[in-house]
Design a protein around this motif. Sequence first.
Motif, mmCIF file in Angstrom:
data_model
loop_
_atom_site.group_PDB
_atom_site.id
_atom_site.type_symbol
_atom_site.label_atom_id
_atom_site.label_comp_id
_atom_site.label_asym_id
_atom_site.label_seq_id
_atom_site.Cartn_x
_atom_site.Cartn_y
_atom_site.Cartn_z
ATOM 1 N N MET A 195 0.842 -1.388 0.157
ATOM 2 C CA MET A 195 0.189 -0.185 -0.169
ATOM 3 C C MET A 195 1.021 1.463 0.106
ATOM 4 S SD MET A 195 -3.001 1.132 2.845
ATOM 5 C CE MET A 195 -4.163 -0.390 2.693
ATOM 6 N N SER A 196 0.624 2.606 -0.597
ATOM 7 C CA SER A 196 1.241 3.131 -0.919
ATOM 8 C C SER A 196 0.889 4.239 0.048
ATOM 9 C CB SER A 196 1.015 4.550 -2.507
ATOM 10 O OG SER A 196 -0.579 4.549 -2.053
ATOM 11 N N PRO A 197 1.831 5.021 0.715
ATOM 12 C CA PRO A 197 2.209 5.833 1.961
ATOM 13 C C PRO A 197 0.697 6.948 1.653
ATOM 14 C CG PRO A 197 4.083 6.348 0.272
ATOM 15 C CD PRO A 197 3.479 4.972 0.373
ATOM 16 N N TYR A 210 4.141 11.045 2.824
ATOM 17 C CA TYR A 210 4.761 10.651 1.462
ATOM 18 C C TYR A 210 5.821 12.389 1.574
ATOM 19 C CZ TYR A 210 5.414 12.430 -3.176
ATOM 20 O OH TYR A 210 6.198 13.007 -4.670
ATOM 21 N N LEU A 211 4.606 12.995 2.023
ATOM 22 C CA LEU A 211 5.143 14.995 2.259
ATOM 23 C C LEU A 211 6.766 15.044 2.735
ATOM 24 C CD1 LEU A 211 2.642 16.852 1.734
ATOM 25 C CD2 LEU A 211 3.105 16.178 0.013
ATOM 26 N N THR A 212 6.309 14.520 4.522
ATOM 27 C CA THR A 212 7.428 14.132 5.498
ATOM 28 C C THR A 212 8.202 14.091 5.287
ATOM 29 O OG1 THR A 212 5.895 12.274 6.915
ATOM 30 C CG2 THR A 212 5.303 14.809 7.657
ATOM 31 N N SER A 213 8.106 12.445 4.062
ATOM 32 C CA SER A 213 9.564 11.298 4.149
ATOM 33 C C SER A 213 10.606 12.536 2.528
ATOM 34 C CB SER A 213 8.935 10.276 3.450
ATOM 35 O OG SER A 213 8.401 10.563 2.130
ATOM 36 N N LEU A 245 -8.988 13.971 2.048
ATOM 37 C CA LEU A 245 -9.638 14.899 1.095
ATOM 38 C C LEU A 245 -9.482 14.061 -0.052
ATOM 39 C CD1 LEU A 245 -8.039 18.239 1.641
ATOM 40 C CD2 LEU A 245 -10.576 17.020 2.264
ATOM 41 N N GLY A 246 -9.031 12.242 -0.029
ATOM 42 C CA GLY A 246 -9.580 11.503 -1.521
ATOM 43 C C GLY A 246 -7.726 11.616 -2.513
ATOM 44 N N ILE A 247 -7.239 13.310 -2.229
ATOM 45 C CA ILE A 247 -5.958 12.963 -2.971
ATOM 46 C C ILE A 247 -4.799 12.091 -3.562
ATOM 47 C CG2 ILE A 247 -3.920 14.979 -3.989
ATOM 48 C CD1 ILE A 247 -5.063 16.921 -1.601
ATOM 49 N N GLN A 248 -4.989 11.560 -5.089
ATOM 50 C CA GLN A 248 -4.836 10.757 -5.698
ATOM 51 C C GLN A 248 -2.963 11.378 -6.000
ATOM 52 O OE1 GLN A 248 -6.098 7.810 -5.555
ATOM 53 N NE2 GLN A 248 -7.642 8.424 -4.535
#
Length: 247
Positions: A1-3, A8-11, A210-213
């Motif tokens: 599963m993708s983060p 994702y942003l904090t990494s 928010l469902g941002i893909q």
Amino acid sequence: MSPSLTKYLTSSFTAAYTSAIKHSFLIAAGSGTLDHNLLALWLAQDRIYAAHAYPKFIGSLISNIPFNSKDSPDSTQELLNQRIFKLLLFSLQNVDREVGFFQETAQKWGLNLEGWPERKGTRNYTAEMSRISNDGAIVDGLIFLWAMERVYLDAWTYVRDLTNTSAPFIFSSESTPTRTNSAILSLSDNWSCPEFVKFVDDLADLVDSLGIQSGSAEWSRAEAVWARVIELEADFWPTEEEIRLAK
């Protein structure tokens, strides 16, 4: 599963993020070597941010919540809108408390908040807050809000962790902290306490809901918002050179 988006942003942009949360100002604060006047300069700038720019920012975000009379009370959109509103309302209540906390901290530990010019880093930060909140994109604004609060949590948690092992903060019955270090302990407690952690986590949960893909235009904008916030945060911490020039 993708983060999730926030994980994702904090990494991402790790070098820039380290510059923001482990700035020389923060290292000096956690090591007990921060100049008293430099702390006063920073607190004066943070008061401008908190007392003036932040309420306007949150108010604009509230006005951009897409309320619609056609949405039923239990509709997905209405429930999301109410969740956003309640969290933004809490943000306003919290920043109002913090402005009072700044004043109490300054008075208690002799930090002069008067007479400091507004720094370029402060102007840039507050201008970006105004731009983001007024362009009508509530999603970008919520990401910006989470990013600001996440950086503060990580920065002051870093300071708190440093104070736990720094000699100037390890007191015996015969020693007491300096005014500067006492203020730092109070500030680091404020932005690393469980209540603030929960607030930041709630913001992250909201952004992730928010469902941002990945690969979408909104995802790319989120990356840009994150990169800009950590750049602004790094510039928001003042340097000793600024104090020398002011003398």
